[in-house]
Motif scaffolding. Sequence first.
Motif: not given
Length: 354
Positions: A295, A299-300, A303
């Motif tokens: 996070c 990093d999508a 998250r």
Amino acid sequence: MDAAVIGCGRMGAFTSEGVRKFAPECWFPLAHAEAIEAADGLDLVALCDPNEEGLARAAERYGVARTYPDHRALLADGAPALAGIATRTIGRADIISDCFDAGVRAFHIEKPICNSVAELRRLEEIFARDDVFVTLGAVRRHFAIYRDAVTRASSGDYGQLLEARVDMGPGALFWAHPHSVDLILLAAAGREVQSVQARLGEVERDGDTIVNDPAILAASVWFEDGFAGHISRAHGIDFHLSCERARFAVMNDGHSLAFAAADDANPYPATQQVEFDAGNAAQGALAPMLQLTACLEGDAAARAANTALKRDIVRGQEVLFAFVQSHLDGGAPVALADIDPAMTILGRTGQFYA
């Protein structure tokens, strides 16, 4: 990225020998400092504990030069990117708030996160921020065997997932059942809580304050589509998932995965063990630490997963308060909105606090 641990006892720095001896492999590394030490991308730079002897022991074990008896002194010397908070519950909400104000943006927090509804509302505002990332010491949801069981049970291959049940023996509300509630919320997969119902053991009150940590005799959480989660006093630490045509169970705290389903030839389901291998999946407290690290790195997927987890952390604490509210209301079902906003639970057992 710099990391610090506040609270250098059993969960912060030194996993108990009993857990090391008997717990399955999925539990390790468990202590915050051990997990940070094992995590690529994290550097344990500071430790904090008011116990001078315990702090010195932890500093020697982990090779950490920066040590502090008070978290505010630690923060004044430079806030880490990530903080492991493994103190007793009383005062924990203030520590989280102080860390946030100082610039900490990732938290691995022991359970439960706070003592009062007022504290929860304050933390909820912090957790709602897109740049704040939180994991909880109720870590079973991160273990591969629990996630696999939920995936199988939720697949639709065996009909609708109807209920989850957690057997936790004679567990106390704050000491044991944040784990139970978190597993139920994992299985609920974002469903909205409709009502909560509970019967507790002895409840010691002082006005709006619950002084002790009452045992849960029985408790249920009902969700929007009829899915339900139940907590029992049955012996063992088992997690059961019941579908229309099958059932799954993570047995003995993660030692094994069991499956049972009827077939056309025999309507009585026979239980069998499922061969399970976690492979290279991160386990123990390392798994949430790596989610927090991802996070912080932007990093999508991490998250998005953490946004859902933060919601469950807040909901889980609300459910604990609602169990008490239901008991005080004679065991009646209550909505989360029905919780007394003045409620405080100190969680005392003998001379110790959760």
